[in-house]
Design an enzyme around this catalytic site. Structure first.
Site, PDB file in Angstrom:
ATOM      1  N   GLU A   5       6.571  27.201   8.153  1.00 47.32           N
ATOM      2  CA  GLU A   5       5.504  28.196   7.998  1.00 47.32           C
ATOM      3  C   GLU A   5       4.143  27.529   8.194  1.00 47.32           C
ATOM      4  O   GLU A   5       3.312  27.448   7.285  1.00 47.32           O
ATOM      5  CB  GLU A   5       5.630  28.867   6.630  1.00 47.32           C
ATOM      6  N   HIS A 102       2.189  30.915   1.890  1.00 47.84           N
ATOM      7  CA  HIS A 102       3.395  31.035   2.722  1.00 47.84           C
ATOM      8  C   HIS A 102       3.084  31.753   4.029  1.00 47.84           C
ATOM      9  O   HIS A 102       2.029  32.363   4.190  1.00 47.84           O
ATOM     10  CB  HIS A 102       4.486  31.819   1.978  1.00 47.84           C
ATOM     11  N   GLU A 169       0.807  35.537   1.464  1.00 48.44           N
ATOM     12  CA  GLU A 169       1.609  35.504   2.682  1.00 48.44           C
ATOM     13  C   GLU A 169       0.716  35.739   3.896  1.00 48.44           C
ATOM     14  O   GLU A 169      -0.098  36.669   3.925  1.00 48.44           O
ATOM     15  CB  GLU A 169       2.684  36.592   2.642  1.00 48.44           C
TER      16      GLU A 169
END
Length: 302
Positions: A5, A102, A169
């Site tokens: 990621e 993330h 995220e």
């Protein structure tokens, strides 16, 4: 924690560049708050080239945060970050914000996952800051009833009583409502800098006080007994040092006067994709008992 990621790593890079810059807001943040940052938690996974797991254990490190699953041998990175939290809490120096960075492969925009709906207050600040790319309607609040109960944000929220335990995220794709438009590394870096500015807004509006963990106050009798034990222990250390080092009086005196300072100055690692481990008010100077933490922890805890 998830080596593949890399978009989250760009967000972390943007945040670090902003916090260490000469920007007036960054100066205020550095003077007012303490940051514990782990830029990359799964370094071995990055080196080996795996996408999600730890090459040492084969586990997804964001599923083994519970005390029952976390192993010092198999998951040393997670084990020692947990120790950092425990040591801070033991000293009544409770972080008010934990942010786990993330990347997300399916959804668009940047968005927040949190266990407590009250975290929407900070997510709203993120969405309001220019260039943050955070889309507040895409944020979700609640505790998952599956393997994600072993994730960082859930365990930090549950075990360390942190309302602002968040996962940020960053989409691999682009913003909502667009076709053929993709986020670039510079977009992610700008989003990281925007996280820093949102922290400043939260600090200026005293948002942190709404989520601070209440410290446990000791009774006056307990405090007196603890101070007496420390005085007895301190005198005993001086006597032992004087007996063993009769020819080094100056050295013993220096050590004796600074013995509490030696142990008061005290680790870690905020996830491979990055983790802002926490922020505390900068006016606390609690002392640590001898042997409570290692020298490495001393550097991180102060």
């Amino acid at each position: 924690v998830h080596p593949g990621e890399s978009n989250a790593s760009f967000v972390m890079a943007g945040l670090l560049e902003f916090l260490t810059s000469a920007h007036p807001v960054a100066n205020v943040l550095r003077q007012s708050l303490i940051f514990k940052i782990v830029p990359m938690l799964n370094c071995d996974g990055v080196a080996v080239g795996v996408h999600r797991v730890s090459p040492a254990s084969g586990n997804d490190l964001n599923r083994v945060w519970t005390s029952q699953l976390c192993s010092e041998k198999l998951h040393p990175e997670i084990f020692h970050v947990r120790k950092l939290f425990a040591a801070l809490n033991a000293r009544n120096r409770h972080p008010v914000l934990y942010m786990d960075l993330h990347g997300h492969s399916r959804r668009r925009d940047l968005f927040v996952y949190a266990c407590d709906a009250r975290a929407a207050a900070f997510a709203g600040l993120l969405g309001a800051v220019p260039c943050s790319l955070v889309y507040p309607p895409g944020c979700r609040y609640g505790v998952p009833r599956d393997a994600r109960e072993g994730s960082a944000r859930v365990v930090v929220w549950r075990d360390f009583q942190m309302v602002l335990s968040l996962t940020l995220e960053a989409s691999y794709n682009g913003p909502s409502g667009t076709q053929g438009l993709w986020f670039t590394p510079s977009c992610y870096a700008a989003a990281g800098a925007a996280v820093g500015r949102a922290m400043w807004v939260a600090h200026a509006s005293d948002l942190w006080s709404q989520f601070a963990v209440e410290t446990t106050e000791k009774s006056s009798e307990d405090q007196e007994r603890e101070e007496e034990r420390e005085r007895v222990s301190y005198r005993g250390e001086e006597e032992v040092e004087e007996i063993e080092d009769e020819d080094e009086d100056n050295e013993v005196e220096v050590y004796s006067k600074n013995s509490s300072a030696v142990t008061s100055d005290v680790e870690s690692e905020t996830e491979d994709d990055g983790k802002v481990a926490g922020m505390l008010n900068d006016n606390e100077n609690d002392e640590v008992e001898d042997g409570e933490t290692s020298e490495l922890q001393e550097e991180w805890l102060n």
